[in-house]
Design a protein around this motif. Structure first.
Motif, PDB file in Angstrom:
ATOM      1  N   HIS A  36       5.906   1.588 -11.332  1.00  0.00           N
ATOM      2  CA  HIS A  36       5.074   2.407 -10.446  1.00  0.00           C
ATOM      3  C   HIS A  36       5.929   3.050  -9.347  1.00  0.00           C
ATOM      4  CE1 HIS A  36       2.167  -0.216 -12.438  1.00  0.00           C
ATOM      5  NE2 HIS A  36       1.365   0.817 -12.341  1.00  0.00           N
ATOM      6  N   GLY A  37       7.034   2.404  -9.037  1.00  0.00           N
ATOM      7  CA  GLY A  37       7.916   2.909  -7.975  1.00  0.00           C
ATOM      8  C   GLY A  37       8.562   4.243  -8.298  1.00  0.00           C
ATOM      9  N   GLY A  70       0.831  -1.200   0.000  1.00  0.00           N
ATOM     10  CA  GLY A  70       0.000   0.000   0.000  1.00  0.00           C
ATOM     11  C   GLY A  70       0.866   1.252   0.000  1.00  0.00           C
ATOM     12  N   PRO A  71       0.385   2.324  -0.609  1.00  0.00           N
ATOM     13  CA  PRO A  71       1.197   3.550  -0.732  1.00  0.00           C
ATOM     14  C   PRO A  71       1.627   4.145   0.605  1.00  0.00           C
ATOM     15  CG  PRO A  71      -0.779   3.678  -2.091  1.00  0.00           C
ATOM     16  CD  PRO A  71      -0.912   2.441  -1.273  1.00  0.00           C
ATOM     17  N   SER A  72       0.960   3.777   1.689  1.00  0.00           N
ATOM     18  CA  SER A  72       1.400   4.310   2.987  1.00  0.00           C
ATOM     19  C   SER A  72       1.554   3.201   4.025  1.00  0.00           C
ATOM     20  CB  SER A  72       0.430   5.377   3.476  1.00  0.00           C
ATOM     21  OG  SER A  72      -0.836   4.792   3.689  1.00  0.00           O
ATOM     22  N   ALA A  73       1.792   2.004   3.550  1.00  0.00           N
ATOM     23  CA  ALA A  73       1.863   0.866   4.485  1.00  0.00           C
ATOM     24  C   ALA A  73       3.260   0.695   5.085  1.00  0.00           C
ATOM     25  CB  ALA A  73       1.459  -0.422   3.767  1.00  0.00           C
ATOM     26  N   THR A  74       3.312   0.455   6.364  1.00  0.00           N
ATOM     27  CA  THR A  74       4.566   0.080   7.021  1.00  0.00           C
ATOM     28  C   THR A  74       4.852  -1.391   6.678  1.00  0.00           C
ATOM     29  OG1 THR A  74       3.446  -0.738   8.983  1.00  0.00           O
ATOM     30  CG2 THR A  74       4.050   1.598   8.978  1.00  0.00           C
ATOM     31  N   TYR A  75       6.079  -1.825   6.988  1.00  0.00           N
ATOM     32  CA  TYR A  75       6.409  -3.237   6.732  1.00  0.00           C
ATOM     33  C   TYR A  75       5.451  -4.149   7.497  1.00  0.00           C
ATOM     34  CZ  TYR A  75      10.812  -1.174   5.118  1.00  0.00           C
ATOM     35  OH  TYR A  75      11.754  -0.423   4.466  1.00  0.00           O
ATOM     36  N   THR A  96       8.059   6.914  -3.889  1.00  0.00           N
ATOM     37  CA  THR A  96       9.451   6.751  -3.470  1.00  0.00           C
ATOM     38  C   THR A  96       9.694   5.251  -3.341  1.00  0.00           C
ATOM     39  OG1 THR A  96       9.510   8.883  -2.359  1.00  0.00           O
ATOM     40  CG2 THR A  96      11.120   7.232  -1.643  1.00  0.00           C
ATOM     41  N   LEU A  97      10.525   4.739  -4.240  1.00  0.00           N
ATOM     42  CA  LEU A  97      10.752   3.290  -4.246  1.00  0.00           C
ATOM     43  C   LEU A  97      11.662   2.936  -3.073  1.00  0.00           C
ATOM     44  CD1 LEU A  97      10.230   0.642  -5.789  1.00  0.00           C
ATOM     45  CD2 LEU A  97      12.311   1.079  -7.081  1.00  0.00           C
ATOM     46  N   ASP A  98      11.148   2.113  -2.194  1.00  0.00           N
ATOM     47  CA  ASP A  98      11.872   1.791  -0.959  1.00  0.00           C
ATOM     48  C   ASP A  98      12.622   0.463  -1.150  1.00  0.00           C
ATOM     49  OD1 ASP A  98      12.714   1.327   1.623  1.00  0.00           O
ATOM     50  OD2 ASP A  98      10.708   0.868   2.393  1.00  0.00           O
ATOM     51  N   LEU A  99      13.844   0.557  -1.662  1.00  0.00           N
ATOM     52  CA  LEU A  99      14.590  -0.680  -1.933  1.00  0.00           C
ATOM     53  C   LEU A  99      15.072  -1.368  -0.661  1.00  0.00           C
ATOM     54  CD1 LEU A  99      16.631   0.203  -5.154  1.00  0.00           C
ATOM     55  CD2 LEU A  99      14.547  -1.153  -4.948  1.00  0.00           C
ATOM     56  N   VAL A 100      15.185  -0.609   0.421  1.00  0.00           N
ATOM     57  CA  VAL A 100      15.597  -1.239   1.689  1.00  0.00           C
ATOM     58  C   VAL A 100      14.523  -2.226   2.180  1.00  0.00           C
ATOM     59  CG1 VAL A 100      16.125  -0.732   4.121  1.00  0.00           C
ATOM     60  CG2 VAL A 100      17.163   0.623   2.317  1.00  0.00           C
ATOM     61  N   SER A 101      13.314  -2.067   1.643  1.00  0.00           N
ATOM     62  CA  SER A 101      12.270  -3.028   2.044  1.00  0.00           C
ATOM     63  C   SER A 101      12.668  -4.454   1.659  1.00  0.00           C
ATOM     64  CB  SER A 101      10.932  -2.667   1.400  1.00  0.00           C
ATOM     65  OG  SER A 101      10.978  -2.896   0.004  1.00  0.00           O
ATOM     66  N   ILE A 102      13.510  -4.603   0.638  1.00  0.00           N
ATOM     67  CA  ILE A 102      13.861  -5.971   0.208  1.00  0.00           C
ATOM     68  C   ILE A 102      14.581  -6.713   1.351  1.00  0.00           C
ATOM     69  CG2 ILE A 102      14.924  -7.444  -1.566  1.00  0.00           C
ATOM     70  CD1 ILE A 102      14.986  -4.863  -3.375  1.00  0.00           C
ATOM     71  N   PRO A 103      15.739  -6.202   1.837  1.00  0.00           N
ATOM     72  CA  PRO A 103      16.374  -6.927   2.941  1.00  0.00           C
ATOM     73  C   PRO A 103      15.533  -6.964   4.217  1.00  0.00           C
ATOM     74  CG  PRO A 103      17.553  -4.871   2.472  1.00  0.00           C
ATOM     75  CD  PRO A 103      16.570  -5.086   1.352  1.00  0.00           C
ATOM     76  N   VAL A 104      14.760  -5.903   4.459  1.00  0.00           N
ATOM     77  CA  VAL A 104      13.952  -5.912   5.692  1.00  0.00           C
ATOM     78  C   VAL A 104      12.886  -7.004   5.613  1.00  0.00           C
ATOM     79  CG1 VAL A 104      12.344  -4.614   7.136  1.00  0.00           C
ATOM     80  CG2 VAL A 104      14.346  -3.462   6.182  1.00  0.00           C
ATOM     81  N   ARG A 144       4.259   6.675  -0.683  1.00  0.00           N
ATOM     82  CA  ARG A 144       4.073   8.110  -0.849  1.00  0.00           C
ATOM     83  C   ARG A 144       4.899   8.860   0.200  1.00  0.00           C
ATOM     84  NH1 ARG A 144      -1.629  10.773  -2.104  1.00  0.00           N
ATOM     85  NH2 ARG A 144      -1.298   9.392  -3.860  1.00  0.00           N
ATOM     86  N   THR A 145       5.701   9.785  -0.281  1.00  0.00           N
ATOM     87  CA  THR A 145       6.490  10.603   0.651  1.00  0.00           C
ATOM     88  C   THR A 145       6.295  12.074   0.266  1.00  0.00           C
ATOM     89  OG1 THR A 145       8.472  10.678  -0.746  1.00  0.00           O
ATOM     90  CG2 THR A 145       8.256   8.780   0.733  1.00  0.00           C
ATOM     91  N   PHE A 146       7.072  12.959   0.868  1.00  0.00           N
ATOM     92  CA  PHE A 146       6.971  14.393   0.529  1.00  0.00           C
ATOM     93  C   PHE A 146       7.557  14.691  -0.845  1.00  0.00           C
ATOM     94  CE2 PHE A 146      11.402  14.801   1.178  1.00  0.00           C
ATOM     95  CZ  PHE A 146      11.718  13.985   2.268  1.00  0.00           C
TER      96      PHE A 146
END
Ligand code: PEP
Ligand code: MN
Length: 339
Positions: free
Chosen positions: A274-275, A211-216, A251-259, A242-244
């Motif tokens: 879409h990222g 989701g565009p504003s979902a936490t891990y 904002t593609l959050d690539l750190v989500s991959i290892p997390v 979604r960020t500022f």
């Protein structure tokens, strides 16, 4: 809580434990690991009662509580990476990075077949394309619906590709399931719990977009909704949040991959289209995703992006897709993966 069976537990002992868990009114979630069988007991339960009721059963090694709120999606329940078979040739979550590519929306027979041929030649194994489009505006193109699904299926059959497509309404699960090899849940529907539960009742793989504003944690809890119904074939997809920052679409959050891989055993796919929202950023973002150990990429490709009915600005032309894959192969090799 999880019940860990002994390495040498006999099948009849396992079955007795499963039967007892059911008798106590809980749903057992058995998971056969490489070494041992683990049985998850998920949902509200009385720990003391369970420990007392199962304590004397043969074959049980130990019983441990799962501290994380995501039970089935977490590493405590299952430590080995999940691999998901799509048809008989494609595996997501294994050694090879899987390429999913195609148009944002199915627009015509010609558009989808030419794209299918091009992405197949470029190395894709799965054809993407929306027939039910959850557009931000109700006045934008909403997709060709079942007609589109038929076109997509024909193109995939002609090119030996698997099909992934989005389902937006719980009432369409059966219809979409006739054409899709993987159900896609769009970012806007990540917390559509009715839809998640409905897909959990099927056996078909589900790719869940963040989701565009979902936490891990919220993301993994959405996966948990699907898994709690018995469908463990869930693929996570990072598609930006979604960020500022307004320059990129998300904002593609690539750190989500290892997390996500640390917290969960589920495969992680990245969608740099879409990222980023911009075609010229798709390749650098895809390179980053491969370097950071993504299990797959989802890329929007269109024969004539400037004429696309949706997301043309982030879609790659055929030759650009090819060129990008060549570059990605070198990175994949460096990080010990195939592509
Ligand atoms: C899509 O992949 O077609 C799509 C609509 O993406 P998202 O749900 O991530 O916005
Ligand atoms: Mn799109």
């Amino acid at each position: 809580m999880i019940v860990v069976m002994k390495d040498n537990a006999r099948e009849q002992d396992i079955n007795k434990v499963i039967a007892r868990i059911k008798e106590l009114g809980y749903t057992p979630h058995p998971s056969q690991g490489v070494e041992k069988m683990i049985i998850g007991i998920i949902g509200i339960h009385n720990r003391e009662e369970l420990i007392e009721s199962l304590g004397a059963y043969q074959g049980i090694d130990k019983m441990i509580p799962i501290m994380e709120p995501y039970k089935l999606a977490g590493r405590t329940f299952k430590n080995e990476n999940t691999t998901i078979k799509i048809g008989d040739k494609v595996t997501i979550g294994g050694q090879n990075i899987v390429l999913i590519a195609g148009p944002c929306a199915i627009e015509s027979e010609e558009q989808v077949i030419s794209t299918a041929r091009a992405v197949k030649a470029g190395g894709a194994q799965i054809l993407r394309g929306g027939a039910f489009k959850p557009r931000t505006s109700p006045y934008s193109f909403q997709g060709l619906q079942e007609e589109g699904l038929k076109m997509m299926k024909r193109a995939a059959a002609a090119t030996d590709l698997q099909v992934i497509t989005e389902v937006v309404d719980p009432r369409d699960v059966e219809l979409v399931g006739k054409y899709a090899d993987i159900y896609q849940i769009g970012a806007r529907n990540m917390q559509n719990f009715l839809l998640l539960r409905e897909l959990g009742k099927t056996k078909k793989p589900v790719m869940l977009k963040r989701g565009p504003s979902a936490t891990y944690e919220e993301f993994l809890m959405a996966a948990e909704y699907i898994m709690s119904e018995g469908n463990y074939n869930v693929i996570l997809c990072e598609r930006g949040i979604r960020t500022f920052e307004g320059y990129t679409r998300n904002t593609l959050d690539l750190v989500s991959i290892p997390v996500l891989k640390k917290l969960s055993h589920l495969p992680v796919v990245v969608d740099p289209s879409h990222g980023t929202g911009k075609w010229d950023l798709v390749e650098p973002a895809a390179k980053g995703a491969v370097a950071m150990d993504a299990d797959g990429l989802m890329i929007e490709v269109h024969p004539e992006p400037y004429k696309a009915l949706s997301d043309g600005q982030q879609s790659l032309k055929f030759d650009k897709f090819n060129e990008m894959v060549t570059q990605l192969r070198a990175i994949a090799t460096t990080v010990g993966r195939g592509l």
